[in-house]
Design a protein around this motif. Structure first.
Motif, short mmCIF file in Angstrom:
data_model
loop_
_atom_site.label_atom_id
_atom_site.label_comp_id
_atom_site.label_asym_id
_atom_site.label_seq_id
_atom_site.Cartn_x
_atom_site.Cartn_y
_atom_site.Cartn_z
N PHE A 217 0.84 -1.21 0.00
CA PHE A 217 0.00 0.00 0.00
C PHE A 217 0.87 1.25 0.00
CE2 PHE A 217 -1.71 3.31 2.83
CZ PHE A 217 -2.80 3.72 2.09
N ALA A 218 1.88 1.25 0.88
CA ALA A 218 2.75 2.42 0.98
C ALA A 218 3.47 2.66 -0.35
CB ALA A 218 3.74 2.23 2.12
N PHE A 219 3.92 1.57 -0.98
CA PHE A 219 4.60 1.74 -2.27
C PHE A 219 3.65 2.23 -3.35
CE2 PHE A 219 8.28 -0.11 -0.45
CZ PHE A 219 9.32 0.29 -1.26
N ALA A 220 2.43 1.76 -3.29
CA ALA A 220 1.44 2.25 -4.26
C ALA A 220 1.26 3.75 -4.09
CB ALA A 220 0.11 1.52 -4.08
N ILE A 221 1.18 4.19 -2.83
CA ILE A 221 1.06 5.63 -2.57
C ILE A 221 2.30 6.34 -3.12
CG2 ILE A 221 1.05 7.37 -0.74
CD1 ILE A 221 -1.57 6.17 -0.61
N GLY A 222 3.48 5.75 -2.84
CA GLY A 222 4.71 6.37 -3.33
C GLY A 222 4.72 6.49 -4.85
N ALA A 223 4.28 5.42 -5.52
CA ALA A 223 4.27 5.44 -6.98
C ALA A 223 3.31 6.51 -7.49
CB ALA A 223 3.88 4.06 -7.51
N LEU A 224 2.16 6.61 -6.85
CA LEU A 224 1.17 7.57 -7.31
C LEU A 224 1.64 9.00 -7.07
CD1 LEU A 224 -2.14 5.86 -6.20
CD2 LEU A 224 -1.58 6.57 -8.51
N VAL A 225 2.23 9.24 -5.90
CA VAL A 225 2.64 10.61 -5.58
C VAL A 225 3.75 11.06 -6.53
CG1 VAL A 225 3.74 12.06 -3.86
CG2 VAL A 225 1.96 10.48 -3.18
N THR A 226 4.71 10.16 -6.79
CA THR A 226 5.81 10.55 -7.66
C THR A 226 5.44 10.45 -9.13
OG1 THR A 226 6.58 8.28 -7.61
CG2 THR A 226 7.58 9.79 -6.04
N GLY A 227 4.34 9.79 -9.42
CA GLY A 227 3.95 9.64 -10.81
C GLY A 227 4.71 8.55 -11.53
#
Lengths: 675, 175, 190
Positions: free
Chosen positions: A190-200
């Protein structure tokens, strides 16, 4: 002293998590990789805080420090050591502490695993997200879920001990921690998904990097759920293992979403498609663990497992809202980047089957969620009080489960992209005949009932399809063929099939009844002869019990179903006895103790065919998960060298989920002209 | 396993493999006959069975989540006794259930009603499944249009070659 | 380590669809959270019962010490039907309150109904607390079922016309004693 240590540790965890967030986020905002990397160090502080707080709590539980309200409510002088240790998670506050500890451990492992990429914004944002979750749980312990609160008034000299059902069976030491390892583990993807989304950077690399984390969490959750079934089977005394209770459903919901995700992630890794869907599934998995916590901890639904009412409800619900808002908002914001290239050519392909699989799992999860919360919805809509229970779930879930079994049988035989009918038929012929032979054999053996026969047939079909796949792999590359996503995945399938067969048999062909027997009297029940020998009084460190002695089929030591009396609990608690066997279990309860010495006792009997195979299946699932997490590099080399005839399968493994193979490499999608 | 190169096989062509259809026809026959023979015998259920059927829809009053058919708690036994008496007096299951609901409230019955707002719990999943299937069919149709341009088998071949090249070496001879 | 997301020449329609779906999901989630936020924890205490305002189910039979007991014969009085068991913890706690209540209000009649308990331990339990009201055994739990009892202690207040006016789940503590007294003094607290 212990309370001081505990409070200090909780405060430390909370502050360290916040400091980590501030440092990492600050570094990310100012684009200073060194600052981002420095933020990671705070996870060690958070872990230290979690360990310290847990140690303080265990010290208090083992040392029976009744000055702590939690210990006073969940420990007693007569509680044996094992149940004093497990007492830490036998009530609300302590279970939050366990959650925080496990989360801290996951975050620390994450920090260590990605230590060389400390400056990477995706890792940085993932850290921020993970630390935010940690801050929330440590924050809960600072406020309404304080495990180290002092008792009000005088310090008691003894307590009631844990709930009797939580000091009845050693599985209490394994089921909750495993389940929490599963729940909490989904924080990492989940945290990595957030990271991927935030950084694009929403390509496939975050997904590949978190593959093993997801597998670990999924395996623990699966094992935790099966262990929970086994435990409730042995402890609750009704001879079943799943009652569609809200808390059970709350553990099933993330499992369903995560299982769907494991399958659709394969499509994204291989084809670069389904990005939005995969992100949504991960968001759903994580938010459903939080929703489950809310449902079980706020007292809005009635459940055997729920802890007494608490003030946590609004906080957890707000956090749930925050998670959902963040997930939906981020996905919508990044919508342009998430457009998936490529296409699924045919429904009759591996990816087509994965899509159907996802649809079925989504439907399954929707039914379970709707059924669990519907009483609340109906009450809100028109004030109606109603219940949604077993008849509803059985009716709705059965067709979905049968479709899933069918898909499990067919999908492994389908190649990626496009199925060549003769190939598929050739691969499916033997498994299909195994299924048909199973049905015919069962009918000849006298099994009746279309639904059960279909379930057995499909289970055999799916099981032999998985075994065929495994056999092909082992023939090509030896034992290494069992490793990796495809090998381990098929082992998991075998486990699921074994579990499903046990489930179908026990729910379709179980017998239950009650026998009223005087000492020395025998009775026949469902093909077994039961002899009641009498009762005896037994004394254990935490309970006294009246045990009925019953021999089953005249063999072995008598089984001892009992009614136990725990200190501090006036009501007698039934303790069932199970005579297990590969063919069937005989499950005995002492429903009524003789009112006069030597008088008749009422013995409850449940005969459950094949139920033992459910636990075996659970073990196979766990084993398969471990195999799936193992790298299959050697596998890849050897297969290349031999190059089997089936070209399409070669490509499957070339780009399969092996972390080392595809890390950092973004593949251009197939089927659509690259840029 | 067939050694035919998939690219050369007509997909779901419907001809050319009539010969291999036979085992499937036999298989369908075997399954059909077995299921027909294995159907549960259709005699009228005994009183015990009917009691259990009704009790399976009733919550055991003193338990939180068990049905009155599953539990041996005294109240569950009493519910089964009441159902038995009702059936013996010729009451319908619905009458017995409404008697129980009149004492305990509607939430003693575990099967939600099919009408009105409560019926949504049955209808929503079905509606959702239909919509999702429709959306999936639509997506497949669109994808089919999208890929009809190139030759997918050719793309497969390219992928294999690309991957082989990346992993550094041609495949060995066929075994 | 730079990652390239494949830019695809796709219709802007897809981005819009995604946003619409996101808004729909968001709205549904918000409504769902609102529903959850407004639910009360499953309540303990005075509870709804379909029997409220209905004639009380009859209790007819012999008391534990052999005297005839009939609810119908007590019409004209408030009657508290108390389901209890000697093995139930809260029943022990509530007994002194009930005894005090019965002593203070001779016009309030109490009928005990033993729930899943042997006659000897039930009457022993009542005698130990100094209870003087009649109690009936309910061996097949039929009375309990007809009142809708889940687990003892539960009490039902029946008014002089024989209607059920209140259902009390759990032990009777001082607050509940006061609310019963409100009924007796004619007010009837709701």
């Amino acid at each position: 002293m212990r309370s001081l240590l505990g409070h200090g540790a909780v405060l430390l965890g909370f502050v360290a998590a916040l400091a980590g967030i501030a440092s990492t986020a600050g570094g990310l905002a100012r684009r200073r990789p060194s600052a981002v990397a420095a933020g990671r160090r705070y996870v060690w502080l958070v872990l230290a805080a979690g360990v310290l707080a847990t140690a303080a709590m265990e010290w208090a539980m083992i040392g029976r420090d009744f000055s702590l309200a939690y210990v006073a409510a969940n420990d007693s002088r007569s509680t044996p050591l094992l149940f004093r240790v497990t007492g830490m998670w036998s009530a609300l506050q302590g279970s939050i502490l366990l959650w925080a500890l496990i989360l801290a451990a996951y975050l620390a492992a994450m920090g260590r695993r990605f230590r060389r990429r400390g400056g990477d914004p995706v890792v940085g944002w993932a850290m921020v997200a993970g630390l935010a979750v940690a801050a929330f749980f440590f924050g809960l312990m600072l406020g309404p879920a304080d495990p180290f609160r002092h008792v009000a008034g005088a310090v008691p000299t003894d307590g009631p001990g844990p709930n009797p059902l939580l000091q009845n069976n050693p599985l209490v030491a394994f089921h909750p921690p495993l389940l929490y390892l599963g729940y909490v583990g989904f924080t990492v993807p989940f945290a990595f998904a957030i990271g991927a989304l935030v950084t694009g950077r929403v390509g496939e690399s975050w997904l590949v990097e978190t593959r093993r984390w997801t597998l670990l969490a999924w395996g623990c959750l699966s094992a935790g759920i099966v262990l929970g079934m086994w435990w409730s089977y042995q402890v609750l005394g009704w001879g079943g293992f799943w009652a569609w209770d809200p808390v059970e459903n709350a553990s099933l919901l993330p499992w369903l979403c995560a299982t769907a995700y494991l399958h659709s992630a394969a499509v994204q890794q291989r084809r670069g498609m389904l990005r939005v869907w995969n992100l949504s599934l991960l968001m759903a998995t994580f938010s459903l663990t939080i929703l489950g916590t809310f449902l079980t901890r706020s007292g809005v639904v009635e459940s055997v497992h729920s802890f007494s009412e608490s003030t946590l409800g609004p906080l957890i619900l707000s956090f749930f809202g925050l998670v959902v808002a963040a997930g939906v908002g981020l996905i919508a914001w990044r919508g342009d980047l998430l457009r998936s290239p490529g296409a699924v050519d045919s429904p009759g392909s591996r990816e087509g089957a994965f899509l159907l699989n996802n649809l079925l799992f989504a439907a399954f999860a929707f039914v379970v969620l709707l059924g669990t919360v519907f009483p609340l919805l109906a009450q809100a809509i028109n004030g109606q009080t109603l219940a949604v229970g077993r008849p509803y779930f059985d009716r709705m879930v059965l067709p979905i489960a049968l479709c899933l079994l069918f898909l499990m049988a067919v999908a492994p035989a389908l190649p990626w992209r496009k199925a060549a009918a003769p190939v598929v038929r050739a691969r499916l012929l033997v498994p299909a005949w195994a299924g048909a032979a199973t049905i015919a054999g069962c009918v000849l053996a006298g099994v009746r009932g279309v639904l059960a026969l279909v379930a057995f047939g499909l289970a055999a079909f799916a099981g032999s399809s998985a075994l065929r796949q495994l056999a092909t792999r082992v023939r090509r590359s030896g034992p290494a063929g069992l490793l990796g996503r495809s090998g381990g995945g098929m082992v998991v399938h075998v486990g699921v099939v074994v579990l499903a067969a046990g489930f179908a048999a026990s729910s379709a062909f179980g017998h239950r009844g009650e026998l009223r027997l005087t000492p020395g009297q025998s009775a026949a029940f469902a093909g077994h002869s039961l002899t009641y020998l009498g009762t005896r009084d037994a004394r254990y460190s935490n309970r006294t019990a009246v045990e009925g002695l019953v021999t089953v089929d005249g063999r072995g030591l008598p089984a001892r179903p009992a009614v136990s009396q725990f200190a501090g609990v006036t009501e007698g608690i039934g303790t069932p006895a199970v005579v297990s066997g590969p063919r069937e279990d005989v499950y005995l309860t002492l429903d009524a103790v003789p009112s006069t010495p030597g008088g008749p006792a009422v013995i409850g009997v449940v005969v459950q065919p094949l139920i033992m195979w459910m636990w075996v299946g659970g073990g196979v699932i766990a084993l398969g998960t471990v195999l799936a997490a193992a790298p299959d590099r050697s596998q890849r080399r050897r297969r290349l060298a031999k190059s089997p005839a089936d070209e399409i399968e070669v490509t499957t493994d070339l780009v399969s989920g092996d972390v080392e193979v595809s890390r950092g490499a973004e593949r251009s999608p197939v089927g659509v002209p690259g840029p | 396993m067939s050694a035919t190169a998939p690219a050369s096989v007509p997909r779901f062509a419907g001809r050319g493999w009539t010969g291999s259809r036979l085992p499937w026809v036999v298989l369908a026959l075997v399954v059909g006959v077995s299921l027909w023979a294995g159907a549960a015998p259709r005699h009228t259920p005994s009183l015990d069975q009917r009691v259990r059927q009704v009790a399976a829809d009733v919550r055991c009053p003193s338990c939180t989540d068990l049905t009155a058919a599953d539990s041996n708690a005294p109240t569950a036994v009493a519910v089964r006794q009441t159902i038995r008496q009702g059936l013996q007096q010729g009451q319908s299951p619905a009458q017995i259930e409404s008697w129980l609901a009149g004492r305990y409230g509607r939430d003693i019955l575990l099967r939600p009603p099919t009408r009105g707002v409560a019926g949504l719990v049955w209808e929503l999943p079905v509606a959702g499944a239909v919509i999702a299937l429709g959306a999936l069919a639509f997506a497949f149709a669109r994808w089919r249009r999208a890929v009809s341009g190139g030759d997918p088998a050719e793309a497969d071949r390219r992928l294999v070659e690309e991957a082989l090249a990346r992993s550094g070496g041609p495949p060995g001879d066929e075994p | 380590m730079s990652e390239v997301t494949t830019p695809v020449e796709s219709t802007p329609r897809r981005g819009r669809t995604l946003r619409i779906v996101a808004v729909v999901v968001g709205v549904i989630a918000a409504a769902f959270i609102a529903v959850l936020a407004t639910r009360q924890p499953t309540e303990v205490g005075q509870a709804a019962s379909p029997l409220l305002g209905q004639p009380a189910p009859q209790i007819d039979g012999a008391s534990l010490d052999g005297q005839p007991v009939s609810l119908a014969s007590l019409q004209g009085h408030y009657v508290l039907v108390n389901f209890f068991a000697s093995w139930c913890g809260p029943c022990h706690t509530e007994l002194p309150n009930l005894v005090a209540l019965a002593r203070a209000h001779p016009d309030l009649k109490v009928i005990g109904v033993a729930f899943n308990d042997s006659s000897t331990s039930a009457s022993g339990f009542l005698a130990s607390g100094g209870a003087e009201w009649p109690a009936v055994a309910d061996p097949d739990e039929h009375i309990a079922l007809s009142y809708g009892v889940r687990a003892p202690p539960e009490s039902y207040l029946v008014d002089p016309e024989g209607m059920v006016v209140a259902k009390i789940i759990g032990g009777i503590d001082q607050t509940r004693v006061r609310s019963i007294e409100d009924y007796l003094s004619g007010g009837g607290s709701r």
